[in-house]
Design a protein around this motif. Sequence first.
Motif, PDB file in Angstrom:
ATOM      1  N   TYR A 105       0.789  -1.675  -0.302  1.00 28.02           N
ATOM      2  CA  TYR A 105      -0.007  -0.077   0.044  1.00 28.02           C
ATOM      3  C   TYR A 105       0.948   1.208  -0.224  1.00 28.02           C
ATOM      4  CZ  TYR A 105      -2.945   3.244   1.694  1.00 28.02           C
ATOM      5  OH  TYR A 105      -4.010   4.708   1.909  1.00 28.02           O
ATOM      6  N   PHE A 106       1.668   1.161   0.851  1.00 30.66           N
ATOM      7  CA  PHE A 106       2.443   2.586   0.904  1.00 30.66           C
ATOM      8  C   PHE A 106       3.420   2.805  -0.182  1.00 30.66           C
ATOM      9  CE2 PHE A 106       2.043   2.481   5.558  1.00 30.66           C
ATOM     10  CZ  PHE A 106       1.550   3.167   5.567  1.00 30.66           C
TER      11      PHE A 106
ATOM     12  N   TYR B 272       2.442   2.043  -3.741  1.00 30.55           N
ATOM     13  CA  TYR B 272       1.357   2.251  -4.777  1.00 30.55           C
ATOM     14  C   TYR B 272       1.222   2.987  -4.216  1.00 30.55           C
ATOM     15  CZ  TYR B 272      -2.878   2.864  -6.518  1.00 30.55           C
ATOM     16  OH  TYR B 272      -4.013   3.458  -7.275  1.00 30.55           O
ATOM     17  N   ARG B 273       1.118   4.479  -2.924  1.00 33.26           N
ATOM     18  CA  ARG B 273       1.643   5.487  -2.649  1.00 33.26           C
ATOM     19  C   ARG B 273       2.097   6.220  -3.247  1.00 33.26           C
ATOM     20  NH1 ARG B 273      -1.746   6.937   2.971  1.00 33.26           N
ATOM     21  NH2 ARG B 273      -0.804   9.428   1.603  1.00 33.26           N
ATOM     22  N   ILE B 274       3.488   5.767  -2.705  1.00 36.09           N
ATOM     23  CA  ILE B 274       4.839   7.189  -2.900  1.00 36.09           C
ATOM     24  C   ILE B 274       4.607   6.914  -4.706  1.00 36.09           C
ATOM     25  CG2 ILE B 274       6.789   6.649  -3.521  1.00 36.09           C
ATOM     26  CD1 ILE B 274       7.008   5.607  -0.648  1.00 36.09           C
TER      27      ILE B 274
ATOM     28  N   LYS C 163       2.363   6.387  -6.952  1.00 38.12           N
ATOM     29  CA  LYS C 163       1.326   7.694  -7.252  1.00 38.12           C
ATOM     30  C   LYS C 163       1.173   8.761  -6.856  1.00 38.12           C
ATOM     31  CE  LYS C 163      -4.272   7.965  -7.161  1.00 38.12           C
ATOM     32  NZ  LYS C 163      -4.976   7.486  -6.191  1.00 38.12           N
ATOM     33  N   ARG C 164       1.579   9.272  -6.195  1.00 38.10           N
ATOM     34  CA  ARG C 164       2.548  10.568  -5.746  1.00 38.10           C
ATOM     35  C   ARG C 164       3.274  11.002  -5.958  1.00 38.10           C
ATOM     36  NH1 ARG C 164       3.155  11.805   0.249  1.00 38.10           N
ATOM     37  NH2 ARG C 164       1.188  11.963   0.563  1.00 38.10           N
ATOM     38  N   GLN C 165       4.261  10.518  -7.170  1.00 34.78           N
ATOM     39  CA  GLN C 165       4.847  11.069  -7.591  1.00 34.78           C
ATOM     40  C   GLN C 165       5.263  11.387  -9.876  1.00 34.78           C
ATOM     41  OE1 GLN C 165       8.293   8.645  -7.761  1.00 34.78           O
ATOM     42  NE2 GLN C 165       9.406   8.662  -5.961  1.00 34.78           N
TER      43      GLN C 165
END
Length: 68
Positions: A58-59, A61-63, A65-67
């Motif tokens: 999950y983390f 994926y968030r990193i 997606k944020r980039q």
Amino acid sequence: MRWIEWVIAIVLVIIGLCCLTMSATWLLTPNTLGHYLHTLFMICMWAGLPLIGAAVIYFIYRIIKRQS
């Protein structure tokens, strides 16, 4: 959720783990506290590994997606 609801949920999870561990220990060898603690550790490890893996995915994926 309010803090009291979190406390109740955590207490119920702990009670469930203790009951599961106690029944597994009595089924195998009810001799010592060491067997109980070993069984508790194994149950927590096998329950925690998928949760840790899911959190890492999950983390990541968030990193990613944020980039983008």
